[in-house]
Write a protein that holds these residues in place. Structure first.
Motif, PDB file in Angstrom:
ATOM      1  N   THR A 274       0.829  -1.205   0.000  1.00  0.00           N
ATOM      2  CA  THR A 274       0.000   0.000   0.000  1.00  0.00           C
ATOM      3  C   THR A 274       0.861   1.253   0.000  1.00  0.00           C
ATOM      4  O   THR A 274       0.608   2.200  -0.749  1.00  0.00           O
ATOM      5  N   ASP A 275       1.900   1.250   0.820  1.00  0.00           N
ATOM      6  CA  ASP A 275       2.779   2.413   0.887  1.00  0.00           C
ATOM      7  C   ASP A 275       3.467   2.647  -0.454  1.00  0.00           C
ATOM      8  O   ASP A 275       3.623   3.787  -0.892  1.00  0.00           O
ATOM      9  N   ALA A 276       3.877   1.570  -1.115  1.00  0.00           N
ATOM     10  CA  ALA A 276       4.530   1.717  -2.417  1.00  0.00           C
ATOM     11  C   ALA A 276       3.583   2.347  -3.434  1.00  0.00           C
ATOM     12  O   ALA A 276       3.935   3.307  -4.123  1.00  0.00           O
ATOM     13  N   ILE A 277       2.385   1.823  -3.524  1.00  0.00           N
ATOM     14  CA  ILE A 277       1.445   2.291  -4.547  1.00  0.00           C
ATOM     15  C   ILE A 277       0.993   3.718  -4.286  1.00  0.00           C
ATOM     16  O   ILE A 277       0.850   4.520  -5.219  1.00  0.00           O
ATOM     17  N   LEU A 278       0.786   4.063  -3.029  1.00  0.00           N
ATOM     18  CA  LEU A 278       0.261   5.388  -2.691  1.00  0.00           C
ATOM     19  C   LEU A 278       1.327   6.454  -2.566  1.00  0.00           C
ATOM     20  O   LEU A 278       1.003   7.646  -2.574  1.00  0.00           O
ATOM     21  N   ALA A 279       2.580   6.052  -2.421  1.00  0.00           N
ATOM     22  CA  ALA A 279       3.610   7.073  -2.211  1.00  0.00           C
ATOM     23  C   ALA A 279       4.999   6.648  -2.652  1.00  0.00           C
ATOM     24  O   ALA A 279       5.685   7.373  -3.358  1.00  0.00           O
ATOM     25  N   GLY A 280       5.439   5.470  -2.241  1.00  0.00           N
ATOM     26  CA  GLY A 280       6.834   5.105  -2.398  1.00  0.00           C
ATOM     27  C   GLY A 280       7.324   5.013  -3.823  1.00  0.00           C
ATOM     28  O   GLY A 280       8.418   5.488  -4.160  1.00  0.00           O
ATOM     29  N   THR A 281       6.524   4.395  -4.695  1.00  0.00           N
ATOM     30  CA  THR A 281       6.956   4.228  -6.079  1.00  0.00           C
ATOM     31  C   THR A 281       7.109   5.571  -6.770  1.00  0.00           C
ATOM     32  O   THR A 281       8.121   5.843  -7.423  1.00  0.00           O
ATOM     33  N   ALA A 282       6.122   6.431  -6.640  1.00  0.00           N
ATOM     34  CA  ALA A 282       6.192   7.756  -7.262  1.00  0.00           C
ATOM     35  C   ALA A 282       7.331   8.572  -6.688  1.00  0.00           C
ATOM     36  O   ALA A 282       8.031   9.295  -7.418  1.00  0.00           O
ATOM     37  N   THR A 283       7.534   8.468  -5.374  1.00  0.00           N
ATOM     38  CA  THR A 283       8.603   9.235  -4.726  1.00  0.00           C
ATOM     39  C   THR A 283       9.961   8.837  -5.287  1.00  0.00           C
ATOM     40  O   THR A 283      10.801   9.691  -5.598  1.00  0.00           O
ATOM     41  N   GLY A 284      10.176   7.543  -5.468  1.00  0.00           N
ATOM     42  CA  GLY A 284      11.443   7.090  -6.015  1.00  0.00           C
ATOM     43  C   GLY A 284      11.595   7.388  -7.487  1.00  0.00           C
ATOM     44  O   GLY A 284      12.650   7.867  -7.935  1.00  0.00           O
ATOM     45  N   PHE A 285      10.556   7.148  -8.262  1.00  0.00           N
ATOM     46  CA  PHE A 285      10.647   7.316  -9.708  1.00  0.00           C
ATOM     47  C   PHE A 285      10.868   8.776 -10.085  1.00  0.00           C
ATOM     48  O   PHE A 285      11.690   9.088 -10.948  1.00  0.00           O
ATOM     49  N   TYR A 286      10.126   9.677  -9.463  1.00  0.00           N
ATOM     50  CA  TYR A 286      10.191  11.098  -9.813  1.00  0.00           C
ATOM     51  C   TYR A 286      11.129  11.903  -8.893  1.00  0.00           C
ATOM     52  O   TYR A 286      11.163  13.130  -8.999  1.00  0.00           O
ATOM     53  N   HIS A 287      11.857  11.220  -8.020  1.00  0.00           N
ATOM     54  CA  HIS A 287      12.809  11.906  -7.128  1.00  0.00           C
ATOM     55  C   HIS A 287      12.115  13.026  -6.343  1.00  0.00           C
ATOM     56  O   HIS A 287      12.600  14.160  -6.286  1.00  0.00           O
ATOM     57  N   LEU A 288      10.979  12.701  -5.759  1.00  0.00           N
ATOM     58  CA  LEU A 288      10.256  13.705  -4.983  1.00  0.00           C
ATOM     59  C   LEU A 288      11.019  14.017  -3.696  1.00  0.00           C
ATOM     60  O   LEU A 288      11.794  13.209  -3.199  1.00  0.00           O
ATOM     61  N   ASN A 289      10.776  15.208  -3.169  1.00  0.00           N
ATOM     62  CA  ASN A 289      11.467  15.657  -1.963  1.00  0.00           C
ATOM     63  C   ASN A 289      12.980  15.684  -2.137  1.00  0.00           C
ATOM     64  O   ASN A 289      13.745  15.429  -1.215  1.00  0.00           O
ATOM     65  N   SER A 290      13.426  15.976  -3.351  1.00  0.00           N
ATOM     66  CA  SER A 290      14.860  16.031  -3.595  1.00  0.00           C
ATOM     67  C   SER A 290      15.131  17.085  -4.652  1.00  0.00           C
ATOM     68  O   SER A 290      14.229  17.583  -5.309  1.00  0.00           O
ATOM     69  N   LEU A 291      16.399  17.422  -4.810  1.00  0.00           N
ATOM     70  CA  LEU A 291      16.781  18.315  -5.898  1.00  0.00           C
ATOM     71  C   LEU A 291      16.629  17.579  -7.207  1.00  0.00           C
ATOM     72  O   LEU A 291      16.536  16.360  -7.268  1.00  0.00           O
ATOM     73  N   ALA A 292      16.627  18.308  -8.300  1.00  0.00           N
ATOM     74  CA  ALA A 292      16.494  17.697  -9.611  1.00  0.00           C
ATOM     75  C   ALA A 292      17.625  16.708  -9.840  1.00  0.00           C
ATOM     76  O   ALA A 292      18.742  16.893  -9.358  1.00  0.00           O
ATOM     77  N   PRO A 293      17.386  15.614 -10.584  1.00  0.00           N
ATOM     78  CA  PRO A 293      18.446  14.647 -10.845  1.00  0.00           C
ATOM     79  C   PRO A 293      19.558  15.274 -11.674  1.00  0.00           C
ATOM     80  O   PRO A 293      19.336  16.169 -12.484  1.00  0.00           O
TER      81      PRO A 293
END
Length: 296
Positions: A274-293
């Protein structure tokens, strides 16, 4: 790990018709969304929680083939804390694509540019993604640490599979699960094609845009569940991300109805899934909460 209270909407749109026309809204059936929509409208609409989580951050996605629109979305992200990433548009066939990408990243809000997208669903060429100019453009995208959102219809999977084969280092995310024909219920060919694409580990998938592929007025969770089951089996939770496709989803019930459906579908998932689908996957894929790649 992501914050277990976090809810990320990995796919929504905004537009101001007084500032930038959206010609696609002139198509019949789009009357309910033929007006301007901003993030304040999203916040006032997205009031339902999913598993106790309320909307906390989003990824805004381009609508029209316009670099100017991408600049506007980046500037909006700079000002609006709800938006943590932008999926923009650039001309992948342009000889100047490297300069355009670098200019966007150096401009206002440029650090929020995390991916690009092209409306491949509207291209008649069955091998558009295999054009040498497009592939060269996508290599420039990947070299800058950016990802690519794949927007195709269910009959266009072959070219997405070939793209994944040709560019194994380019992170890809399939928008709207490749638009399965939910209304007809004829999912066999879609499932076969989707599983071929999902076999490539750099490919992710958005659980978004499904309700508008169903009957807009009569769909139920039972109509969506067969697609959900295939997605979870093919990708696993670690490569799936929740998205609303708001305000397009207004055509078939809206943000809160889709959120309630997702909560039902998550009923048999573990807390980690549930955590992955609702937050974790998007956070990792789009580098959320971080500077631009950074460039590779």
């Amino acid at each position: 790990m992501s914050d277990t209270r976090r809810l990320v909407d990995a796919h929504h749109h905004v537009w101001d018709l007084d500032h930038r026309p959206q010609p696609w809204l002139d198509e019949p059936g789009h009357e309910p969304i033929r007006r301007s929509f901003g993030t304040a409208d999203l916040c006032s609409t997205a009031t339902r929680s999913i598993g106790g989580r309320r909307l906390g951050s989003t990824v805004v996605v381009q609508c029209v083939t316009s670099v100017a629109e991408t600049r506007e979305l980046l500037a909006l992200a700079e000002q609006d804390p709800l938006i943590e990433a932008v999926v923009g548009w650039v001309d992948l066939t342009s000889l100047a694509i490297a300069d355009v990408l670098d200019e966007l990243r150096a401009g206002p809000g440029g650090r929020y540019l995390r991916a690009v997208r092209h409306l491949v669903q509207g291209e008649s060429d069955p091998a558009w993604l295999q054009r040498p100019s497009v592939e060269w453009g996508l290599r420039n995208v990947g070299e800058r640490g950016l990802a690519y959102d794949v927007l195709i219809r269910d009959h266009q999977f072959d070219q997405a599979v070939r793209l994944a084969e040709r560019l194994p280092d380019l992170p890809l995310v399939l928008d709207h699960a490749g638009k399965p024909p939910i209304a007809s219920g004829e999912l066999k060919l879609w499932e076969e094609a989707l599983r071929r694409l999902a076999a490539h580990p750099q490919v992710y998938c958005k659980v978004s845009g499904l309700v508008t592929e169903a009957d807009h007025r009569t769909w139920t969770t039972d109509d969506i569940r067969p697609v959900w089951d295939v997605l979870l089996s093919a990708f696993g939770a670690d490569r799936l991300m929740f998205g609303s496709d708001w305000p397009v989803c207004v055509l078939a019930g809206g943000w809160n109805q889709w959120a309630a459906t997702v909560e039902d579908l998550l009923g048999d998932c573990s807390a980690a899934e549930t955590d992955a689908i609702l937050a974790g996957t998007a956070t990792g894929f789009y580098h959320l909460n971080s500077l631009a790649p950074t460039a590779l």
